[in-house]
Design an enzyme around this catalytic site. Structure first.
Site, PDB file in Angstrom:
ATOM      1  NE  ARG A  96      -4.091  -1.384   0.083  1.00 49.19           N
ATOM      2  CZ  ARG A  96      -4.340  -2.835  -0.509  1.00 49.19           C
ATOM      3  NH1 ARG A  96      -3.631  -2.319  -1.361  1.00 49.19           N
ATOM      4  NH2 ARG A  96      -5.679  -3.029  -0.009  1.00 49.19           N
ATOM      5  CD  GLU A 138      -2.533   3.131  -5.375  1.00 48.15           C
ATOM      6  OE1 GLU A 138      -4.419   3.122  -5.584  1.00 48.15           O
ATOM      7  OE2 GLU A 138      -2.179   2.709  -4.659  1.00 48.15           O
ATOM      8  CG  HIS A 193      -3.705  -0.403  -6.698  1.00 46.24           C
ATOM      9  ND1 HIS A 193      -3.918   0.105  -5.046  1.00 46.24           N
ATOM     10  CD2 HIS A 193      -4.170  -1.987  -6.195  1.00 46.24           C
ATOM     11  CE1 HIS A 193      -3.842  -0.837  -4.812  1.00 46.24           C
ATOM     12  NE2 HIS A 193      -4.267  -2.060  -5.236  1.00 46.24           N
TER      13      HIS A 193
END
Ligand code: NAP
Ligand code: 8YV
Length: 331
Positions: A238, A267, A285
């Site tokens: 993460r 993000e 991602h």
């Protein structure tokens, strides 16, 4: 709206845009309100008391303030193994189980971690551009790159995915060391008690812990300094686990050699300073983003919801549920 209210199917709030192969079966089995809490708060306020389930992805936010509005909430089903956006404590207080999708994505995420390692060390994106831009003929061969096979790998978080990364790295003759909350003597890899101690001993440091408060900025300027000017950081965990400002500074100054990143602090926004760096390989991602794996994740997320509403045991509740209310078999 009136028709939906009369339906006997349970109402489910989708808190992120779901892929069609989850949205379709979900719509067949439930009355689905697609992100209504974001698009139309007034309409959401009317249906909120009927919502019995929440469904989202690994990056979804399910905060306490949202659960406070869902008096009939019974389950939160996440299509993702990470659930750091869900306030699990708030869910457990309400005896609401949270489920996720562990195991089915290990191969893909490990594959991408290894791919990022090779991409940044062998400079594959730059090499592709070099050929396309016709520079090979004019400028000759590219500068030499960094060998990966036989190098020293450090894994931060030796869980399901960390172990899948380790088994792949063994095929490349890499030595493997790790840090985690606890040592795993049975696995035969060298344990270091901190990320900084591990970083000082390896060439490639791969981060694959959960996100959330417990791991926030676990990789800070000190860890990057320990990794050193010949070291590479790979983050498929993460964005919150790495201090992004410190990482940008380290990449700019050459404190570390390079980075391969799939996740970011804010993000989908990636700082311009990071995007400008030639020693970073960046992916959006996408570690679990293959058709096969996303289908398996969707199937498991759906299975948890249908099991719950059929009064059957949950397929994959999060560990906090199993350690708390789930232990009493309330599912
Ligand atoms: P897992 O099996 O639960 O493993 C997590 C590992 O992290 C465990 O080894 C754990 O240590 C370690 N850990 C937890 N807190 C730590 C801390 N403070 N310091 C050091 N190590 C710590 O989880 P997983 O299935 O491998 O997934 C890991 C994470 O990968 C997910 O939670 C998600 O955030 C991320 N992920 C990202 C993508 C992507 O698309 N990029 C895809 C899937 C998953 P112990 O073993 O000692 O408890
Ligand atoms: C996906 C993830 O991006 O599983 C996780 O924790 O981060 C990824 O697999 C996401 O969950 C898709 O919904």
């Amino acid at each position: 709206m009136a028709e939906a209210a009369l339906s006997t199917r349970p109402h489910v709030l989708a808190v992120s845009k779901l892929p069609p192969f989850l949205a379709k079966p979900l719509n067949d089995a439930f009355v689905v309100h697609d992100r209504l809490h974001q698009s139309d708060p007034a309409a959401f306020a009317r249906i909120a008391p009927m919502v019995r389930g929440v469904c989202g992805g690994g990056e979804s936010q399910v905060p306490r303030v949202l659960m406070d509005q869902l008096a009939a909430l019974e389950i939160v089903s996440i299509m993702g193994v990470g659930y750091d956006g869900v306030d699990v404590a708030a869910a457990l207080e309400r005896r609401v189980p949270v489920t996720h999708t562990p195991g089915v994505l290990d191969d893909d995420v490990a594959d991408l971690a290894i791919s990022l390692m090779f991409s940044v060390a062998r400079r594959i994106p730059q090499a592709d551009r070099y050929v396309r831009e016709g520079r090979w003929a004019g400028e000759g061969p590219m500068p030499l790159a960094r060998k990966v096979s036989g190098a020293r790998l450090g894994i931060v978080g030796l869980g399901r995915i960390g172990q899948a990364i380790a088994s792949r790295a063994q095929a490349f003759g890499m030595s493997i060391a790790y840090t985690a909350r606890g040592a795993k003597p049975g696995l035969g890899f060298e344990f270091y008690p901190s990320a900084r101690a591990l970083a000082a001993q390896v060439d490639f440091l791969v981060v694959i812990t959960p996100g959330g408060a417990g791991t926030r900025h676990l990789i800070d300027a000190g860890v990057l300094a320990a990794l050193g000017p010949n070291g590479y950081l790979i983050n498929v965990a993460r964005g919150s686990v790495v201090d992004e400002a410190a990482l940008i500074q380290a990449l700019q100054a050459g404190t570390i050699a390079g980075a391969g990143l799939d996740v970011y602090e804010k993000e989908p926004h990636v700082p311009e300073a990071l995007r400008a760096l030639d020693n970073a390989v960046l992916t959006p991602h996408m570690a679990s983003a293959t058709r096969e794996t996303r289908q398996a994740m969707a199937d498991l997320a759906l299975r948890n919801l249908t099991a719950h509403f059929a009064g059957q045991p949950l397929a994959s509740p999060v560990p906090e549920w199993l350690a708390g209310p789930g232990r009493e078999g309330t599912a």
